[in-house]
Design an enzyme around this catalytic site. Structure first.
Site, mmCIF file in Angstrom:
data_model
loop_
_atom_site.group_PDB
_atom_site.id
_atom_site.type_symbol
_atom_site.label_atom_id
_atom_site.label_comp_id
_atom_site.label_asym_id
_atom_site.label_seq_id
_atom_site.Cartn_x
_atom_site.Cartn_y
_atom_site.Cartn_z
ATOM 1 N N ARG A 156 -0.885 -4.974 -8.231
ATOM 2 C CA ARG A 156 -1.634 -6.231 -7.735
ATOM 3 C C ARG A 156 -2.324 -6.711 -8.664
ATOM 4 N NH1 ARG A 156 -5.027 -7.441 -2.770
ATOM 5 N NH2 ARG A 156 -4.063 -5.604 -1.916
ATOM 6 N N THR A 172 -5.285 -13.040 -9.635
ATOM 7 C CA THR A 172 -4.931 -13.616 -8.498
ATOM 8 C C THR A 172 -4.837 -12.766 -7.086
ATOM 9 O OG1 THR A 172 -2.506 -12.885 -8.870
ATOM 10 C CG2 THR A 172 -3.412 -14.856 -9.796
ATOM 11 N N ASP A 217 -5.000 5.948 3.563
ATOM 12 C CA ASP A 217 -4.191 5.864 2.447
ATOM 13 C C ASP A 217 -2.726 6.533 2.425
ATOM 14 O OD1 ASP A 217 -4.366 4.416 -0.835
ATOM 15 O OD2 ASP A 217 -2.863 5.718 -0.228
HETATM 16 N N1 URA Z 1 -2.079 0.825 2.437
HETATM 17 C C1 URA Z 1 -2.350 2.235 3.074
HETATM 18 O O1 URA Z 1 -2.064 3.191 2.582
HETATM 19 N N2 URA Z 1 -3.212 2.274 4.012
HETATM 20 C C2 URA Z 1 -3.711 0.885 4.737
HETATM 21 O O2 URA Z 1 -4.421 1.277 5.555
HETATM 22 C C3 URA Z 1 -3.240 -0.094 4.179
HETATM 23 C C4 URA Z 1 -2.572 -0.266 2.962
#
Ligand code: URA
Length: 209
Positions: A104, A108, A200
């Protein structure tokens, strides 16, 4: 317009519940993602063309069906997408695997390619891009852009959990791409996490934090 398929198969839904559960540890999480990826691959390959072949059973000669030489490519978005690859390869061992890495941009906030390696016959292959989470949709859109720029013509996108926002963004940017989802969740929170989601996906797959 691309179609959106939400797989409501009981086995997928059952396993997804344990994937979501915060008490599920890395080893079990990884195994469950692998199993759900196989089940989703099974469902998402329903449209593969078949051709007749002549064989002989122990009883007689007969005509039977095999998959008609379709060339497939699986493309995980680094890093969490890697967790879905083996589940696919168990069912489709001849598929080739490409990789797309995105970061990312801090200014931006847009995803930018940092690594792309695809099979060299891109134009002849059908691709399935995989990432466990379709959250904002930015990475999925950019990964599909990366494939299209290199000549890919037939692309599907597959994830475990999607947000409604992410699905809309991908549909808008890539109306030719069918989207396969195990669960369509409620929303994104202010940190870009899917709610209720699973946290995540990369950290849970690889045991990082
Ligand atoms: N990426 C992830 O691993 N979990 C999320 O909830 C959103 C993006």
């Amino acid at each position: 317009m691309g179609k959106v398929y939400v797989f409501d198969h009981p086995l997928i839904q059952h396993k997804l519940t344990y994937i979501r559960d915060v008490k599920t540890g890395t080893k079990e999480f990884r195994e469950l993602v692998d199993e759900v990826a196989s089940l989703m691959a099974f469902e998402a390959t329903r449209d593969l063309p078949l051709q007749d072949v002549e064989i002989e059973t122990p009883v007689c000669k007969t005509t039977s069906k095999v998959i008609a030489g379709k060339k497939l490519g699986i493309v995980p978005i680094l890093r969490a997408g890697i967790g879905m690859v083996d589940g696919f390869l168990k069912l489709m061992p001849a598929a080739k695997v490409g990789h797309v890495g995105l970061y990312r941009d801090p200014e931006t906030l847009q995803p930018v390619e940092y690594y792309v390696k695809l099979p060299n016959d891109v134009e002849e292959r059908d691709f399935i891009v995989v990432d466990p989470m379709l959250a904002t949709g930015g990475s999925a859109v950019e990964a599909i852009n990366s494939l299209k720029k290199r000549g890919a013509k037939n692309i599907k996108f597959m994830c475990l959990i999607a947000s409604p926002e992410g699905v809309e963004i991908v549909k808008e940017a890539h109306p030719d791409v069918d989207i396969y989802i195990a669960a369509l969740d409620e929303k994104l929170n202010d940190h870009g996490y899917i709610v209720p989601g699973l946290g995540d996906a990369g950290d849970r797959l690889f045991g990082t934090k």
